[in-house]
Design a protein around this motif. Structure first.
Motif, PDB file in Angstrom:
ATOM      1  N   ILE A  82      34.703  11.073  84.358  1.00 32.05           N
ATOM      2  CA  ILE A  82      35.176   9.710  84.069  1.00 32.05           C
ATOM      3  C   ILE A  82      36.658   9.594  84.399  1.00 32.05           C
ATOM      4  O   ILE A  82      37.087   8.630  85.050  1.00 32.05           O
ATOM      5  N   ARG A  83      37.452  10.578  83.983  1.00 32.90           N
ATOM      6  CA  ARG A  83      38.891  10.543  84.296  1.00 32.90           C
ATOM      7  C   ARG A  83      39.114  10.530  85.804  1.00 32.90           C
ATOM      8  O   ARG A  83      39.973   9.801  86.305  1.00 32.90           O
ATOM      9  N   ASP A  84      38.340  11.331  86.528  1.00 32.01           N
ATOM     10  CA  ASP A  84      38.460  11.360  87.984  1.00 32.01           C
ATOM     11  C   ASP A  84      38.097  10.011  88.594  1.00 32.01           C
ATOM     12  O   ASP A  84      38.765   9.542  89.518  1.00 32.01           O
ATOM     13  N   LEU A  85      37.058   9.377  88.073  1.00 31.93           N
ATOM     14  CA  LEU A  85      36.621   8.079  88.572  1.00 31.93           C
ATOM     15  C   LEU A  85      37.711   7.022  88.414  1.00 31.93           C
ATOM     16  O   LEU A  85      37.910   6.185  89.283  1.00 31.93           O
ATOM     17  N   PHE A  86      38.443   7.084  87.300  1.00 32.11           N
ATOM     18  CA  PHE A  86      39.471   6.088  87.010  1.00 32.11           C
ATOM     19  C   PHE A  86      40.875   6.522  87.411  1.00 32.11           C
ATOM     20  O   PHE A  86      41.849   5.845  87.068  1.00 32.11           O
ATOM     21  N   ALA A  87      40.999   7.598  88.154  1.00 32.54           N
ATOM     22  CA  ALA A  87      42.313   8.125  88.532  1.00 32.54           C
ATOM     23  C   ALA A  87      43.165   7.101  89.269  1.00 32.54           C
ATOM     24  O   ALA A  87      44.380   7.054  89.098  1.00 32.54           O
ATOM     25  N   GLY A  88      42.551   6.241  90.067  1.00 30.00           N
ATOM     26  CA  GLY A  88      43.297   5.230  90.811  1.00 30.00           C
ATOM     27  C   GLY A  88      43.882   4.138  89.920  1.00 30.00           C
ATOM     28  O   GLY A  88      44.830   3.458  90.305  1.00 30.00           O
ATOM     29  N   LEU A  89      43.323   3.974  88.728  1.00 33.99           N
ATOM     30  CA  LEU A  89      43.847   3.005  87.763  1.00 33.99           C
ATOM     31  C   LEU A  89      44.956   3.640  86.947  1.00 33.99           C
ATOM     32  O   LEU A  89      45.998   3.030  86.715  1.00 33.99           O
ATOM     33  N   GLY A  90      44.727   4.859  86.513  1.00 31.50           N
ATOM     34  CA  GLY A  90      45.689   5.573  85.681  1.00 31.50           C
ATOM     35  C   GLY A  90      44.953   6.353  84.612  1.00 31.50           C
ATOM     36  O   GLY A  90      43.723   6.342  84.551  1.00 31.50           O
ATOM     37  N   PRO A  91      45.707   7.023  83.752  1.00 33.48           N
ATOM     38  CA  PRO A  91      45.048   7.844  82.724  1.00 33.48           C
ATOM     39  C   PRO A  91      44.271   6.989  81.730  1.00 33.48           C
ATOM     40  O   PRO A  91      44.762   5.969  81.253  1.00 33.48           O
ATOM     41  N   VAL A  92      43.044   7.397  81.462  1.00 25.64           N
ATOM     42  CA  VAL A  92      42.191   6.677  80.520  1.00 25.64           C
ATOM     43  C   VAL A  92      41.946   7.531  79.282  1.00 25.64           C
ATOM     44  O   VAL A  92      42.046   8.753  79.323  1.00 25.64           O
ATOM     45  N   THR A  93      41.621   6.848  78.206  1.00 23.98           N
ATOM     46  CA  THR A  93      41.228   7.488  76.958  1.00 23.98           C
ATOM     47  C   THR A  93      39.739   7.247  76.789  1.00 23.98           C
ATOM     48  O   THR A  93      39.251   6.139  77.062  1.00 23.98           O
ATOM     49  N   ILE A  94      39.034   8.259  76.341  1.00 20.45           N
ATOM     50  CA  ILE A  94      37.576   8.164  76.204  1.00 20.45           C
ATOM     51  C   ILE A  94      37.215   8.411  74.748  1.00 20.45           C
ATOM     52  O   ILE A  94      37.659   9.400  74.156  1.00 20.45           O
ATOM     53  N   LYS A  95      36.442   7.486  74.187  1.00 18.23           N
ATOM     54  CA  LYS A  95      36.023   7.610  72.792  1.00 18.23           C
ATOM     55  C   LYS A  95      34.514   7.448  72.704  1.00 18.23           C
ATOM     56  O   LYS A  95      33.942   6.568  73.344  1.00 18.23           O
ATOM     57  N   ARG A  96      33.883   8.288  71.888  1.00 16.22           N
ATOM     58  CA  ARG A  96      32.444   8.164  71.658  1.00 16.22           C
ATOM     59  C   ARG A  96      32.171   6.891  70.875  1.00 16.22           C
ATOM     60  O   ARG A  96      32.895   6.566  69.942  1.00 16.22           O
ATOM     61  N   MET A  97      31.115   6.167  71.294  1.00 16.09           N
ATOM     62  CA  MET A  97      30.728   4.954  70.576  1.00 16.09           C
ATOM     63  C   MET A  97      29.322   4.538  70.959  1.00 16.09           C
ATOM     64  O   MET A  97      28.915   4.704  72.098  1.00 16.09           O
ATOM     65  N   PHE A  98      28.568   4.017  70.015  1.00 19.42           N
ATOM     66  CA  PHE A  98      27.244   3.447  70.264  1.00 19.42           C
ATOM     67  C   PHE A  98      26.330   4.345  71.100  1.00 19.42           C
ATOM     68  O   PHE A  98      25.600   3.865  71.955  1.00 19.42           O
ATOM     69  N   GLY A  99      26.399   5.633  70.889  1.00 18.53           N
ATOM     70  CA  GLY A  99      25.561   6.543  71.659  1.00 18.53           C
ATOM     71  C   GLY A  99      26.049   6.747  73.080  1.00 18.53           C
ATOM     72  O   GLY A  99      25.392   7.393  73.886  1.00 18.53           O
ATOM     73  N   GLY A 100      27.193   6.205  73.410  1.00 21.70           N
ATOM     74  CA  GLY A 100      27.788   6.356  74.733  1.00 21.70           C
ATOM     75  C   GLY A 100      29.271   6.627  74.584  1.00 21.70           C
ATOM     76  O   GLY A 100      29.700   7.273  73.631  1.00 21.70           O
ATOM     77  N   LYS A 101      30.054   6.093  75.507  1.00 28.82           N
ATOM     78  CA  LYS A 101      31.504   6.295  75.474  1.00 28.82           C
ATOM     79  C   LYS A 101      32.206   4.995  75.820  1.00 28.82           C
ATOM     80  O   LYS A 101      31.766   4.254  76.702  1.00 28.82           O
ATOM     81  N   GLY A 102      33.297   4.733  75.138  1.00 34.29           N
ATOM     82  CA  GLY A 102      34.191   3.640  75.496  1.00 34.29           C
ATOM     83  C   GLY A 102      35.319   4.215  76.328  1.00 34.29           C
ATOM     84  O   GLY A 102      35.838   5.291  76.025  1.00 34.29           O
ATOM     85  N   ILE A 103      35.697   3.521  77.383  1.00 34.60           N
ATOM     86  CA  ILE A 103      36.746   3.978  78.289  1.00 34.60           C
ATOM     87  C   ILE A 103      37.882   2.969  78.210  1.00 34.60           C
ATOM     88  O   ILE A 103      37.684   1.772  78.464  1.00 34.60           O
ATOM     89  N   TYR A 104      39.066   3.456  77.829  1.00 30.04           N
ATOM     90  CA  TYR A 104      40.218   2.604  77.553  1.00 30.04           C
ATOM     91  C   TYR A 104      41.357   2.913  78.509  1.00 30.04           C
ATOM     92  O   TYR A 104      41.595   4.069  78.852  1.00 30.04           O
ATOM     93  N   TYR A 105      42.055   1.864  78.893  1.00 31.73           N
ATOM     94  CA  TYR A 105      43.272   2.003  79.691  1.00 31.73           C
ATOM     95  C   TYR A 105      44.343   1.168  79.011  1.00 31.73           C
ATOM     96  O   TYR A 105      44.111  -0.016  78.723  1.00 31.73           O
ATOM     97  N   GLU A 106      45.463   1.788  78.731  1.00 34.27           N
ATOM     98  CA  GLU A 106      46.572   1.126  78.030  1.00 34.27           C
ATOM     99  C   GLU A 106      46.089   0.416  76.763  1.00 34.27           C
ATOM    100  O   GLU A 106      46.501  -0.702  76.465  1.00 34.27           O
TER     101      GLU A 106
END
Length: 107
Positions: free
Chosen positions: A6-30
């Motif tokens: 996931i971090r590699d996928l979003f590398a062009g946007l910038g560093p992301v934070t990943i949090k577990r949620m709803f049986g999946g993951k939330g991906i946050y930027y800034e």
């Protein structure tokens, strides 16, 4: 999809934070949610401004099936356009659109 992918996928946007949620993951930027990972698929946030662009690119909107007996609900998350899946520059454009949708929803 693991967190490093996931971090590699979003590398062009910038560093992301990943949090577990709803049986999946939330991906946050800034601090804003820009995507979800559900069942191994990354879904980008969209809104009334960007959803038509996702649709035109062939993306599909995520519909949450919910609990038995409840009506499925269309969510504001869309699949990554096929042309962007293996193109780091193109995925950065779509990730930026997801971030902009997050900014607009904050207002």
């Amino acid at each position: 999809m693991n967190d490093q992918d996931i971090r590699d996928l979003f590398a062009g946007l910038g560093p992301v934070t990943i949090k577990r949620m709803f049986g999946g993951k939330g991906i946050y930027y800034e601090g804003l949610i820009v995507a979800l990972e559900v069942d191994g698929e990354v879904l980008l946030k969209a809104d009334a401004v960007s959803a038509p662009e996702f649709a035109a690119a062939g993306s599909r909107q995520w519909v949450y099936a919910g609990h038995p007996g409840r009506k499925p609900t269309a969510m504001p998350y869309w699949s990554i356009p096929d042309r962007a899946v293996d193109d780091r520059d193109e995925i950065a454009v779509w990730a930026r659109r997801a971030y902009e949708a997050g900014l607009r929803s904050k207002k």
